[in-house]
Design a protein around this motif. Structure first.
Motif, PDB file in Angstrom:
ATOM      1  N   SER A 165       0.824  -1.217   0.000  1.00 50.52           N
ATOM      2  CA  SER A 165       0.000   0.000   0.000  1.00 50.52           C
ATOM      3  C   SER A 165       0.851   1.255   0.000  1.00 50.52           C
ATOM      4  CB  SER A 165      -0.922   0.000   1.225  1.00 50.52           C
ATOM      5  OG  SER A 165      -0.171   0.216   2.414  1.00 50.52           O
ATOM      6  N   MET A 166       2.122   1.130   0.349  1.00 51.47           N
ATOM      7  CA  MET A 166       2.999   2.300   0.404  1.00 51.47           C
ATOM      8  C   MET A 166       3.785   2.500  -0.893  1.00 51.47           C
ATOM      9  SD  MET A 166       2.175   3.427   3.247  1.00 51.47           S
ATOM     10  CE  MET A 166       3.295   4.831   3.240  1.00 51.47           C
ATOM     11  N   MET A 167       3.613   1.605  -1.848  1.00 47.29           N
ATOM     12  CA  MET A 167       4.398   1.701  -3.085  1.00 47.29           C
ATOM     13  C   MET A 167       3.773   2.723  -4.027  1.00 47.29           C
ATOM     14  SD  MET A 167       5.436  -2.214  -3.913  1.00 47.29           S
ATOM     15  CE  MET A 167       6.480  -3.139  -2.784  1.00 47.29           C
ATOM     16  N   ILE A 168       4.613   3.596  -4.541  1.00 45.78           N
ATOM     17  CA  ILE A 168       4.174   4.628  -5.462  1.00 45.78           C
ATOM     18  C   ILE A 168       4.929   4.443  -6.779  1.00 45.78           C
ATOM     19  CG2 ILE A 168       4.152   7.125  -5.897  1.00 45.78           C
ATOM     20  CD1 ILE A 168       3.906   7.505  -2.862  1.00 45.78           C
ATOM     21  N   PRO A 169       4.257   4.353  -7.924  1.00 42.80           N
ATOM     22  CA  PRO A 169       2.817   4.575  -8.113  1.00 42.80           C
ATOM     23  C   PRO A 169       1.960   3.376  -7.740  1.00 42.80           C
ATOM     24  CG  PRO A 169       3.860   4.186 -10.234  1.00 42.80           C
ATOM     25  CD  PRO A 169       4.963   4.184  -9.209  1.00 42.80           C
ATOM     26  N   GLY A 170       2.499   2.191  -7.505  1.00 45.84           N
ATOM     27  CA  GLY A 170       1.654   1.065  -7.139  1.00 45.84           C
ATOM     28  C   GLY A 170       2.469  -0.199  -7.056  1.00 45.84           C
ATOM     29  N   ALA A 265       7.380  -4.613 -24.724  1.00 47.09           N
ATOM     30  CA  ALA A 265       8.131  -3.720 -25.611  1.00 47.09           C
ATOM     31  C   ALA A 265       8.134  -2.306 -25.036  1.00 47.09           C
ATOM     32  CB  ALA A 265       7.502  -3.721 -27.011  1.00 47.09           C
ATOM     33  N   ALA A 266       7.007  -1.884 -24.493  1.00 45.92           N
ATOM     34  CA  ALA A 266       6.925  -0.538 -23.920  1.00 45.92           C
ATOM     35  C   ALA A 266       7.873  -0.391 -22.744  1.00 45.92           C
ATOM     36  CB  ALA A 266       5.485  -0.243 -23.488  1.00 45.92           C
ATOM     37  N   GLU A 267       7.955  -1.418 -21.909  1.00 45.40           N
ATOM     38  CA  GLU A 267       8.846  -1.354 -20.749  1.00 45.40           C
ATOM     39  C   GLU A 267      10.312  -1.289 -21.177  1.00 45.40           C
ATOM     40  OE1 GLU A 267       6.097  -3.657 -17.389  1.00 45.40           O
ATOM     41  OE2 GLU A 267       7.320  -4.820 -18.789  1.00 45.40           O
ATOM     42  N   GLN A 268      10.608  -1.979 -22.282  1.00 44.61           N
ATOM     43  CA  GLN A 268      11.982  -1.888 -22.779  1.00 44.61           C
ATOM     44  C   GLN A 268      12.280  -0.500 -23.304  1.00 44.61           C
ATOM     45  OE1 GLN A 268      13.576  -4.897 -25.417  1.00 44.61           O
ATOM     46  NE2 GLN A 268      12.253  -6.460 -24.516  1.00 44.61           N
ATOM     47  N   VAL A 269      11.339   0.050 -24.048  1.00 42.26           N
ATOM     48  CA  VAL A 269      11.578   1.322 -24.719  1.00 42.26           C
ATOM     49  C   VAL A 269      11.684   2.475 -23.720  1.00 42.26           C
ATOM     50  CG1 VAL A 269      10.458   3.043 -26.199  1.00 42.26           C
ATOM     51  CG2 VAL A 269      10.616   0.659 -26.940  1.00 42.26           C
ATOM     52  N   VAL A 270      10.870   2.455 -22.700  1.00 40.69           N
ATOM     53  CA  VAL A 270      10.876   3.595 -21.762  1.00 40.69           C
ATOM     54  C   VAL A 270      12.239   3.740 -21.082  1.00 40.69           C
ATOM     55  CG1 VAL A 270       9.977   2.296 -19.792  1.00 40.69           C
ATOM     56  CG2 VAL A 270       9.597   4.761 -19.932  1.00 40.69           C
ATOM     57  N   GLY A 271      12.906   2.614 -20.799  1.00 47.68           N
ATOM     58  CA  GLY A 271      14.289   2.681 -20.336  1.00 47.68           C
ATOM     59  C   GLY A 271      14.459   2.841 -18.838  1.00 47.68           C
ATOM     60  N   HIS A 272      13.403   3.231 -18.137  1.00 45.31           N
ATOM     61  CA  HIS A 272      13.496   3.436 -16.676  1.00 45.31           C
ATOM     62  C   HIS A 272      12.083   3.421 -16.118  1.00 45.31           C
ATOM     63  CE1 HIS A 272      13.653   7.453 -18.736  1.00 45.31           C
ATOM     64  NE2 HIS A 272      12.514   7.543 -18.107  1.00 45.31           N
ATOM     65  N   THR A 273      11.910   2.637 -15.084  1.00 43.54           N
ATOM     66  CA  THR A 273      10.610   2.544 -14.414  1.00 43.54           C
ATOM     67  C   THR A 273      10.867   2.689 -12.914  1.00 43.54           C
ATOM     68  OG1 THR A 273       9.777   1.098 -16.154  1.00 43.54           O
ATOM     69  CG2 THR A 273       8.562   1.109 -14.060  1.00 43.54           C
ATOM     70  N   PHE A 274      10.147   3.630 -12.293  1.00 45.26           N
ATOM     71  CA  PHE A 274      10.437   4.005 -10.900  1.00 45.26           C
ATOM     72  C   PHE A 274       9.372   3.481  -9.941  1.00 45.26           C
ATOM     73  CE2 PHE A 274      12.357   7.208 -13.583  1.00 45.26           C
ATOM     74  CZ  PHE A 274      13.572   7.472 -12.987  1.00 45.26           C
ATOM     75  N   VAL A 275       9.826   3.100  -8.776  1.00 47.60           N
ATOM     76  CA  VAL A 275       8.907   2.831  -7.660  1.00 47.60           C
ATOM     77  C   VAL A 275       9.495   3.471  -6.415  1.00 47.60           C
ATOM     78  CG1 VAL A 275       7.916   1.061  -6.150  1.00 47.60           C
ATOM     79  CG2 VAL A 275       7.994   0.693  -8.617  1.00 47.60           C
TER      80      VAL A 275
END
Lengths: 380, 380, 380
Positions: A165-170, A265-275
């Motif tokens: 529940s504390m993870m942002i964005p989810g 493919a989208a996750e590869q292209v974006v190059g960075h995903t934050f939590v």
């Protein structure tokens, strides 16, 4: 009324109508406020400790300083983690003298040899056979939970909060990364001369990126425009992703390890995903590796930070693997951030009663401050 | 209900029905409590300073830091000790710049040369002939008393307390030792990272002895069973004395100096006789030498300890005298105690609101805590 | 009643009827009192910063720590000084990272590149065109004024105090010295282990001079008698001036630079003319040079002092000029004062609740204490 010129030609200016107040300077300077934070935040929230594969054998232990407390984690006979305050229930000696080590059998206090099982139950007080109330003398437990191959602690052993529940964005943002399988390829720990909130605030915006992080801004066009996400300026032409020819956050811009096959493919292209997992960890997942950064306040003006670079263990076992393009890139960004965090801290002390302003480009800070105000039950 | 196994075969277990509470952790961690202790204890109780033979000539002085104050001791013209705050009554300069030295004639302030007699009376203010109220400008005295060749101070110059009334178990226990005649053969001063009460608590029980002091526990069978005195366990077979073949507390177990001829046979056989003078000294009298240990708090988490080994001066003047078996033995025990005192202090900080428990084997701690609670007028 | 002998034959003793109380020891020891002083004194009074010729070019800046605040001074396009808190109005970073340097054009925050003109007006926020309330985001100004070639700051930008009104004995005392023309020939900065008031108190009396400053007392006969001014003892034969054969305060007693031609004969003969500007500067004007000393509290028990020796620039440009007789003389006096200031500070801590006494020879301290009590609104 002042009309500004912008240094980046052709990019329209953002027109905020309101500036939001930042926190008053005392929140970054007053030791009494840190004491309140220890109670309101650091003793109530989940915090990252270490990777699950850190300890291997029953009885192996590791000591952690969480806020102003000290705990240890131990593997029990079933190789499950247990966590306790590093305090013997007798007269309060630490149970773990070294920061890590191995109990042979029970947990034995080095002072009077009271013995506890690996699940914290008092087993023996030498020379004494206490008949009553023995249950009250078990070790003081802390709550533990796991996620993504990480171990987290909550000093409130009866917490009803869920880590997710504390993870942002989810909680599902990194579902396609094989987090549990990854292993630490590199770890660095350092202490910044700034309040822990200054470190978060710096992380939460990219308004400083063009000037402070030239290499990073070259990789991410949006950052070159001072935007951490595209939704801060819908008119801006750049997408929320690395540049077209960039594969990962490395000094070369190329992935150094095989791209995770489970990514879209989208996750590869974006190059960075934050939590973000306030108050003490964030993760940045790239196509070929994951970097996770955690922190602990050490005083109102100093913060200890640990950064870990996680890779597929098969890649790490390859004798030709060269991690340095990923490590050097991240370490340089952290160095650049350290400098400005410390300049910010120093300036907060300069005028005594300063209260700063947040622009629309710093919306994530405003959101963080709202969470903080709610934890602290303040309105300033 | 848990039934314990004991590690020492054949020795019956003790069955306490109650555990007593120790002091809350704040009493070992909070600087405000140390401030209260300074006022309630360190400025009201007698404290050991030095051996009477330390200074020889009129005008010789020595500086001491007592609690948060600073005093000096001086020999007057009759070779009697006088003690004063190290403060000129004019604007407050220290009178003694060095920690020890020799006044030639009067006590002269190094700042404006106000002169005081060796009994503290203001004698001269250069350039000024004050007619009135000169009595009010004499040095601020402290109370002194002597016992057993030792000099003691009480910062309350009007104290009605007698030193003897504070001796535990009583003032006559060491009457058969020629204390006044003895001389210091060795002295060591060191600082422990623990509250001063932690040091006392460790001294006051032998529950830790089997694991922490193997050499000492070999010499005293009762200690091997974790008992500091036989009356803690009337069923235990060992007497309150050293083992049959042991003469003194030395690395060899043999006396290194002639046994004091004035001791009774029982005093020789027991091998160790203790006197505590709270809050800052204890003595351990052996058949051939006496060890006395004194302490001062330096902060809420640090304590300065001085240990002195006292011998017959005739023995000390013997060129073949070898003190090392006694010094090494005592120093090793102090080193072992330092380690566990510091572990205890660290653990008290680990959980913040910890309050420990005392077993029946720690009755002397409970008694010490009662004296402490009475001094501090607290009930916790 | 005690009748004193005086060590200086033939000089009649002074007979005060009353001793005045000094400040209680807590005023030299308690960090909370320093906090109150910061607010009541160091943020309300004028304070010396530097010589006006320190910065040369528009955009040149220098950082100062005033009390517990940090400011910077910058030359604007008209080569006029402006002063501001070293704080960006955005999130509070310092604007000046180095202690001195040169802005090229605007003042640009090193964090997010907000730009301010050299007069403090916000000029640009990158990426943002704020329409409203831009006036509120200008730099936080401090008040500046000049006198005698010196630059002074008042943290209260709206102060109605005049610097001249704070000069003791008055603003025109040094009118015949060409202060504005002088240049710094030597500067030294050091930190004393004493409260800032102890340093002032030592400066304000010469009762300590005979014992502490033998060289200075040889030059000034009045000082040899412990008198800082002749009016402290109208019966004393010495005048308020250097000895007949002395030209200046130097190790040789001779002037090392041409005597200032604008001085009156009386000003030349007296050899030293003093001005105090509480709380942070005094000047001592000699026939051939001027020494000015300024101070800042760094903690309740430490004070940073800067001494500057000012000379005619023509003399300084002479390759044969030898400043050492003036510098060595002044530095020796400061060293001697440092020792006794630190002895005084140490003694103030020794007894905890000490309150000293002022004699008639220390009337200037009593006057300083009255100013201090008025600032602090206390009666102790």
């Amino acid at each position: 009324m002042v009309k500004h010129e912008d240094s980046i030609k052709g990019i329209p200016l953002i027109k905020p109508t309101t500036l939001l107040p930042s926190l008053p300077a005392a929140y970054y300077l007053d030791p009494n406020i840190l004491e309140r934070e220890y109670a309101a935040i650091w003793r109530t929230q989940w915090q990252y400790l270490m990777r699950l594969d850190t300890l291997k054998e029953p009885g192996a232990f590791k000591v952690f300083r969480i806020g102003d407390r000290e705990i240890f984690i131990v593997l029990n006979e079933d190789r499950e983690y247990r966590g306790f305050y590093n305090v013997c229930r007798h007269r309060g000696s630490v149970l773990c003298e070294a920061d890590s080590g191995q109990f042979s059998g029970n947990i034995i206090c080095p002072y009077h040899q009271w013995s506890y099982g690996l699940d914290g139950a008092l087993i023996k007080m030498p020379r004494i056979d206490v008949v009553n109330a023995i249950e009250d003398l078990n070790l003081l437990p802390v709550a533990l939970t796991t996620w993504g191959g990480n171990l987290y602690v909550n000093l409130d052993s009866k917490t009803s909060l869920s880590l997710e529940s504390m993870m942002i964005p989810g909680p599902n943002v990194l579902d396609n990364w094989p987090l549990e399988r990854l292993a630490v390829g590199h770890r660095t720990t350092f202490t910044l001369a700034c309040n822990w909130k200054v470190f978060w605030e710096n992380y939460l915006e990219c308004y400083h990126c063009p000037a402070i992080h030239p290499e990073l801004s070259q990789i991410v066009p949006l950052y070159q425009a001072g935007l951490s996400t595209a939704n801060l300026d819908p008119d801006h032409p750049a997408e929320d992703r690395v540049a077209a020819h960039i594969e990962s956050w490395t000094t070369t811009g190329r992935a150094i390890a095989p791209v995770f096959s489970t990514l879209t493919a989208a996750e590869q292209v974006v190059g960075h995903t934050f939590v973000e997992i306030y108050p003490n960890q964030y993760l940045v997942a790239h196509a070929d590796y994951v970097r996770q950064v955690s922190l602990q306040p050490r005083s109102v003006t100093s913060t200890q930070v640990t950064a870990e670079w996680l890779f597929d263990p098969d890649f790490l076992s390859d004798p030709d693997a060269d991690l340095s393009p990923a490590i050097d890139f991240g370490a340089r960004v952290l160095d650049q951030d350290t400098r400005v965090c410390e300049l910010n801290q120093r300036g907060l002390a300069a005028s005594g009663r300063f209260q700063g302003h947040l622009t629309h480009l710093e919306q994530d800070l405003a959101d963080f401050h709202d969470i903080y105000r709610n934890w602290m039950q303040i309105n300033t």
